[in-house]
Design a protein around this motif. Sequence first.
Motif, short mmCIF file in Angstrom:
data_model
loop_
_atom_site.label_atom_id
_atom_site.label_comp_id
_atom_site.label_asym_id
_atom_site.label_seq_id
_atom_site.Cartn_x
_atom_site.Cartn_y
_atom_site.Cartn_z
N THR A 164 -18.88 51.24 -22.00
CA THR A 164 -19.38 50.68 -20.74
C THR A 164 -18.35 50.96 -19.66
O THR A 164 -17.17 50.66 -19.81
CB THR A 164 -19.59 49.17 -20.87
OG1 THR A 164 -20.56 48.91 -21.89
CG2 THR A 164 -20.10 48.58 -19.56
N VAL A 165 -18.81 51.57 -18.57
CA VAL A 165 -17.92 51.96 -17.47
C VAL A 165 -18.25 51.09 -16.26
O VAL A 165 -19.39 51.08 -15.79
CB VAL A 165 -18.10 53.45 -17.13
CG1 VAL A 165 -17.10 53.87 -16.05
CG2 VAL A 165 -17.95 54.31 -18.38
N GLU A 166 -17.25 50.36 -15.76
CA GLU A 166 -17.46 49.46 -14.63
C GLU A 166 -16.25 49.50 -13.72
O GLU A 166 -15.18 49.97 -14.11
CB GLU A 166 -17.68 48.03 -15.13
CG GLU A 166 -18.92 47.85 -15.97
CD GLU A 166 -19.02 46.45 -16.56
OE1 GLU A 166 -20.03 45.77 -16.32
OE2 GLU A 166 -18.07 46.06 -17.27
N GLY A 167 -16.42 48.98 -12.50
CA GLY A 167 -15.31 48.89 -11.57
C GLY A 167 -15.62 49.50 -10.22
O GLY A 167 -16.76 49.47 -9.75
N HIS A 168 -14.60 50.11 -9.62
CA HIS A 168 -14.75 50.72 -8.30
C HIS A 168 -13.87 51.97 -8.24
O HIS A 168 -12.65 51.89 -8.26
CB HIS A 168 -14.32 49.74 -7.21
CG HIS A 168 -14.65 50.21 -5.82
ND1 HIS A 168 -14.08 49.66 -4.69
CD2 HIS A 168 -15.49 51.18 -5.40
CE1 HIS A 168 -14.55 50.27 -3.62
NE2 HIS A 168 -15.40 51.21 -4.02
N GLY A 169 -14.52 53.13 -8.23
CA GLY A 169 -13.78 54.39 -8.21
C GLY A 169 -14.67 55.54 -8.60
O GLY A 169 -15.90 55.48 -8.42
N SER A 170 -14.08 56.58 -9.12
CA SER A 170 -14.83 57.75 -9.58
C SER A 170 -14.29 58.21 -10.92
O SER A 170 -13.09 58.08 -11.20
CB SER A 170 -14.76 58.88 -8.55
OG SER A 170 -13.43 59.32 -8.38
N VAL A 171 -15.19 58.75 -11.76
CA VAL A 171 -14.81 59.19 -13.10
C VAL A 171 -15.28 60.61 -13.31
O VAL A 171 -16.42 60.97 -12.95
CB VAL A 171 -15.43 58.28 -14.19
CG1 VAL A 171 -14.95 58.71 -15.57
CG2 VAL A 171 -15.08 56.82 -13.94
N MET A 172 -14.43 61.44 -13.89
CA MET A 172 -14.80 62.80 -14.28
C MET A 172 -15.11 62.81 -15.77
O MET A 172 -14.31 62.33 -16.59
CB MET A 172 -13.67 63.79 -13.98
CG MET A 172 -13.64 64.24 -12.52
SD MET A 172 -13.22 62.90 -11.36
CE MET A 172 -11.45 62.80 -11.57
#
Length: 216
Positions: A65-73
């Motif tokens: 599960t990916v959460e938060g504030h930003g960007s992921v590659m």
Amino acid sequence: MPFREINSKMVEAQVVPGQTMYSQRGAMLAYRGEVSFTPNITGGQGGVMSMIGRRLANEAAPLMTVEGHGSVMFGHGGHHIQVINLSGETLYVEADRLLAFEGSLRQGTMFMGAQGGVMGVLRGQVTGQGLFTTTLQGKGSAAFLAHGGVFELTVTPGRPVHVDPQAYVAHSGDLRNRLSTAIGWRQMVGRGSGEAFQLELSGQGTVYVQASEEKL
């Protein structure tokens, strides 16, 4: 949070507060901002019963599960990445090909025989691609993996498309699959899948075909 294609083997996703994304374990290459990655015990948006069904079907691919504030590659194994934007239709794809998808999409499992009857079951046994297929339904984006690139084939009523079962990656829309033999049973010994079997998809939708027959 649609995916931005950086190149053919890497995509970037924006993560914003209040929205969730799911990714294959080990798919994160880098990230910016305050982003958290948590093992998902229910396997996405399908809930506990969907998770149990996928485990019984051997489709319980580990998800984060990916959460938060930003960007992921995201990327995985140097494989080609295909991005699809769903607007309510259903995407059918094997669990181990799913790289990442938005939490707005509901994940489930479909028994292949439900679409192709006995021939759908036979397809899974012959090609080794499994008897169950993961489904994603709703509005949102998903990224999945393939070998050597992907091309899309449009299927329209009355004009079915035939593909090598091992080159088949995924499909979306209202399609039915049926495995047919291109030659007689006695001639199939020593033949590759494309020469012996053909996967026929009919109805209305899109078929995604990889440039290589290699399985992930």
